[in-house]
Design a protein around this motif. Structure first.
Motif, PDB file in Angstrom:
ATOM      1  N   LEU A 123      14.548  40.464  34.766  1.00  7.69           N
ATOM      2  CA  LEU A 123      14.690  41.915  34.880  1.00  7.69           C
ATOM      3  C   LEU A 123      13.978  42.410  36.131  1.00  7.69           C
ATOM      4  O   LEU A 123      13.170  41.691  36.734  1.00  7.69           O
ATOM      5  N   PRO A 124      14.239  43.657  36.553  1.00  6.83           N
ATOM      6  CA  PRO A 124      13.550  44.198  37.728  1.00  6.83           C
ATOM      7  C   PRO A 124      12.029  44.095  37.580  1.00  6.83           C
ATOM      8  O   PRO A 124      11.463  44.446  36.549  1.00  6.83           O
ATOM      9  N   GLY A 125      11.373  43.572  38.620  1.00  3.62           N
ATOM     10  CA  GLY A 125       9.929  43.410  38.602  1.00  3.62           C
ATOM     11  C   GLY A 125       9.457  42.056  38.117  1.00  3.62           C
ATOM     12  O   GLY A 125       8.279  41.711  38.283  1.00  3.62           O
ATOM     13  N   ASP A 126      10.335  41.269  37.495  1.00  6.52           N
ATOM     14  CA  ASP A 126       9.955  39.942  37.001  1.00  6.52           C
ATOM     15  C   ASP A 126       9.754  38.965  38.150  1.00  6.52           C
ATOM     16  O   ASP A 126      10.352  39.096  39.223  1.00  6.52           O
ATOM     17  N   LYS A 127       8.918  37.955  37.877  1.00 11.13           N
ATOM     18  CA  LYS A 127       8.809  36.797  38.748  1.00 11.13           C
ATOM     19  C   LYS A 127       9.411  35.615  38.002  1.00 11.13           C
ATOM     20  O   LYS A 127       8.943  35.264  36.913  1.00 11.13           O
ATOM     21  N   VAL A 128      10.449  35.027  38.561  1.00 11.27           N
ATOM     22  CA  VAL A 128      11.173  33.941  37.902  1.00 11.27           C
ATOM     23  C   VAL A 128      11.054  32.681  38.751  1.00 11.27           C
ATOM     24  O   VAL A 128      11.226  32.719  39.981  1.00 11.27           O
ATOM     25  N   GLN A 129      10.772  31.571  38.091  1.00  6.14           N
ATOM     26  CA  GLN A 129      10.697  30.288  38.782  1.00  6.14           C
ATOM     27  C   GLN A 129      11.168  29.189  37.836  1.00  6.14           C
ATOM     28  O   GLN A 129      11.006  29.295  36.613  1.00  6.14           O
ATOM     29  N   VAL A 130      11.757  28.139  38.391  1.00  3.63           N
ATOM     30  CA  VAL A 130      12.118  26.954  37.615  1.00  3.63           C
ATOM     31  C   VAL A 130      11.233  25.808  38.078  1.00  3.63           C
ATOM     32  O   VAL A 130      11.152  25.515  39.273  1.00  3.63           O
ATOM     33  N   ARG A 131      10.543  25.175  37.116  1.00  3.74           N
ATOM     34  CA  ARG A 131       9.680  24.028  37.415  1.00  3.74           C
ATOM     35  C   ARG A 131      10.088  22.869  36.518  1.00  3.74           C
ATOM     36  O   ARG A 131      10.052  22.997  35.289  1.00  3.74           O
ATOM     37  N   TYR A 136      10.228  29.656  34.070  1.00  2.00           N
ATOM     38  CA  TYR A 136       8.992  30.433  33.912  1.00  2.00           C
ATOM     39  C   TYR A 136       9.297  31.889  34.255  1.00  2.00           C
ATOM     40  O   TYR A 136       9.882  32.173  35.310  1.00  2.00           O
ATOM     41  N   ILE A 137       8.892  32.795  33.384  1.00  3.02           N
ATOM     42  CA  ILE A 137       9.053  34.221  33.637  1.00  3.02           C
ATOM     43  C   ILE A 137       7.668  34.845  33.652  1.00  3.02           C
ATOM     44  O   ILE A 137       6.944  34.790  32.651  1.00  3.02           O
ATOM     45  N   ASN A 138       7.291  35.369  34.808  1.00  2.00           N
ATOM     46  CA  ASN A 138       5.951  35.934  35.003  1.00  2.00           C
ATOM     47  C   ASN A 138       4.877  34.897  34.657  1.00  2.00           C
ATOM     48  O   ASN A 138       3.903  35.189  33.946  1.00  2.00           O
ATOM     49  N   ASP A 139       5.110  33.669  35.148  1.00  2.00           N
ATOM     50  CA  ASP A 139       4.182  32.536  35.015  1.00  2.00           C
ATOM     51  C   ASP A 139       4.061  31.992  33.596  1.00  2.00           C
ATOM     52  O   ASP A 139       3.212  31.128  33.337  1.00  2.00           O
ATOM     53  N   THR A 199      18.112  15.320  36.814  1.00  2.00           N
ATOM     54  CA  THR A 199      17.176  15.928  37.754  1.00  2.00           C
ATOM     55  C   THR A 199      17.888  16.226  39.074  1.00  2.00           C
ATOM     56  O   THR A 199      18.580  15.369  39.627  1.00  2.00           O
ATOM     57  N   GLN A 200      17.718  17.447  39.570  1.00  2.00           N
ATOM     58  CA  GLN A 200      18.316  17.822  40.838  1.00  2.00           C
ATOM     59  C   GLN A 200      17.497  18.942  41.470  1.00  2.00           C
ATOM     60  O   GLN A 200      16.528  19.442  40.879  1.00  2.00           O
ATOM     61  N   GLY A 201      17.891  19.336  42.678  1.00  2.00           N
ATOM     62  CA  GLY A 201      17.099  20.289  43.442  1.00  2.00           C
ATOM     63  C   GLY A 201      16.863  21.617  42.750  1.00  2.00           C
ATOM     64  O   GLY A 201      15.784  22.208  42.870  1.00  2.00           O
ATOM     65  N   SER A 202      17.845  22.107  42.008  1.00  2.00           N
ATOM     66  CA  SER A 202      17.716  23.414  41.360  1.00  2.00           C
ATOM     67  C   SER A 202      16.757  23.393  40.176  1.00  2.00           C
ATOM     68  O   SER A 202      16.489  24.431  39.572  1.00  2.00           O
ATOM     69  N   ASP A 203      16.226  22.196  39.824  1.00  7.97           N
ATOM     70  CA  ASP A 203      15.239  22.110  38.742  1.00  7.97           C
ATOM     71  C   ASP A 203      13.853  22.549  39.204  1.00  7.97           C
ATOM     72  O   ASP A 203      12.942  22.695  38.380  1.00  7.97           O
ATOM     73  N   ASN A 204      13.675  22.728  40.511  1.00  5.60           N
ATOM     74  CA  ASN A 204      12.398  23.191  41.065  1.00  5.60           C
ATOM     75  C   ASN A 204      12.701  24.211  42.155  1.00  5.60           C
ATOM     76  O   ASN A 204      13.351  23.883  43.156  1.00  5.60           O
ATOM     77  N   THR A 205      12.253  25.427  41.944  1.00  7.13           N
ATOM     78  CA  THR A 205      12.596  26.512  42.859  1.00  7.13           C
ATOM     79  C   THR A 205      11.335  27.259  43.299  1.00  7.13           C
ATOM     80  O   THR A 205      10.270  27.133  42.682  1.00  7.13           O
ATOM     81  N   PRO A 206      11.470  28.061  44.339  1.00  5.68           N
ATOM     82  CA  PRO A 206      10.380  28.973  44.666  1.00  5.68           C
ATOM     83  C   PRO A 206      10.277  30.069  43.604  1.00  5.68           C
ATOM     84  O   PRO A 206      11.118  30.150  42.694  1.00  5.68           O
ATOM     85  N   VAL A 207       9.272  30.917  43.730  1.00  7.38           N
ATOM     86  CA  VAL A 207       9.144  32.072  42.838  1.00  7.38           C
ATOM     87  C   VAL A 207      10.067  33.179  43.365  1.00  7.38           C
ATOM     88  O   VAL A 207      10.008  33.542  44.543  1.00  7.38           O
TER      89      VAL A 207
END
Length: 277
Positions: A123-131, A136-139, A199-207
Motif C-alpha cells: 500500500l502507499p507508504g509501505d516498504k516492500v522487499q523480497v529476501r 517483507y512488508i515494513n521489515d 531460486t532466481q533473481g526475483s527472490d532477492n530484491t531491493p527495498v
C-alpha cells in the motif's frame, strides 16, 4: 408486404442492435468488465483460460474505467486513453474507494496501457522487499506455511500455447509438472496460495518504498510473474497509480483448459462460479 413495412422493420432491427450495444457499453464501462486469464502468473489462484468479470464499482471510476478493445487479428486497438484520456493525469477517481491488501486487481500497465491482473501486496507508504523468496512488508516477514504441491500436465496451455515452468526440471509433454505450494498470510489476515519454482533473481530484491497514490503488485506464481518487483524502465510493472486500477476480481465465472472456449471437453466445471481467494 409493402416497401414501407420492410423499411420500418429494418429500422427497428437497427435500433434494437444500437440500444443493445449502448446498454452493453454502459454495463462494461460502469459495472463489470469481462477478462480472460492469458498467462500463468496468478497460478494456482487463477489458471490460463479462466474467465471472470471485473467489479468496476469496487474502487470508483477513472479514465481506466473506459473499456479498451484490443483485437490484433482484426487490426482493432481502441485504448481507454483514446476515449477518456481527458480524465487522465490527476491520479484521482470519482466515488473512489481504497483497495485492500490482498485484493486481486485488474489494472492498466503504467506504460503500455495493457490490462494486467495481480495481487495487491504493498500500500502507499509501505516498504516492500523480497529476501530469499519471502516477502517483507515494513521489515516484517509475511507468514508462510507449506501446503504441499501444485501439479499440472506439462503441455501447451491456452490460445498462446504457453508451457508451464516446473520445479522438477524440464518435463516432456504429458508429464507431471510440479511446483511447491504455500499459503501466504498478509498483515491484514488475508490468506492465499502462492507457488514456488526455484531460486532466481526475483527472490532477492531491493527495498521498494511505495509512493503515495500508488500500489505494489505481485503474481501468486512468484517465479513466473512480471510485476512490481521489476521497474517499468526494465520492462516490468513498477508502482501502479491509483487511477490505473480497473476493478477487483471476485469470482471465476467459467474456465476452459483448451485453446478455445468452444472445446467443451476441455471445460473445467469445478471452477465455474469459483470465488477468488
Amino acid at each position: 408486404m409493402t416497401t414501407e413495412t420492410k423499411s420500418g422493420g429494418f429500422l427497428e432491427t437497427v435500433k434494437t442492435v444500437v440500444y443493445a450495444l449502448l446498454i452493453a457499453g454502459v454495463i462494461r464501462t460502469l459495472f463489470f468488465q469481462p477478462f480472460w486469464i492469458p498467462s500463468g502468473s496468478m497460478k494456482d489462484t487463477l489458471l490460463i483460460g479462466d474467465f471472470l468479470f471485473v467489479n468496476k464499482m469496487a474502487y470508483g471510476y477513472s479514465y481506466a474505467s473506459c473499456p479498451s478493445i484490443y483485437i490484433p487479428n482484426f487490426g482493432i486497438d481502441i485504448d481507454a486513453e483514446d476515449v477518456c484520456g481527458m480524465f487522465d493525469g490527476d491520479n484521482t477517481r470519482l466515488f473512489g474507494s481504497e483497495p485492500e491488501r490482498g485484493d486481486v486487481v485488474v489494472f492498466r500497465h503504467p506504460v503500455t496501457g495493457r490490462d494486467f491482473i495481480k495481487r495487491l501486496i504493498g500500500l502507499p507508504g509501505d516498504k516492500v522487499q523480497v529476501r530469499e523468496g519471502l516477502v517483507y512488508i515494513n521489515d516484517v516477514p509475511v507468514e508462510v506455511t507449506p501446503d504441499g504441491t501444485f501439479e499440472e500436465t506439462a503441455a501447451p496451455q491456452g490460445p498462446h500455447a504457453l508451457r508451464p515452468r516446473c520445479a522438477n526440471g524440464p518435463v516432456g509433454d504429458g508429464g507431471v509438472c510440479i511446483k511447491q505450494k504455500f499459503v501466504e498470510t498478509l498483515p491484514n489476515g488475508v490468506s492465499h496460495s502462492i507457488l514456488n519454482i526455484g531460486t532466481q533473481g526475483s527472490d532477492n530484491t531491493p527495498v521498494y518504498e511505495v509512493p503515495e497514490g500508488h500500489y505494489f503488485f505481485m503474481g501468486d506464481n512468484r517465479d513466473n510473474s512480471s510485476d512490481s518487483r521489476v521497474p517499468t524502465i526494465a520492462n516490468g510493472v513498477g508502482f501502479v497509480p491509483f487511477e490505473n486500477l480497473v476493478g477487483r476480481a471476485d469470482r471465476v465465472m467459467f474456465s476452459s483448459a483448451g485453446s478455445s472456449m468452444l472445446f467443451f471437453w476441455t471445460w473445467r466445471g469445478d471452477r465455474f462460479f469459483k470465488a477468488i481467494q
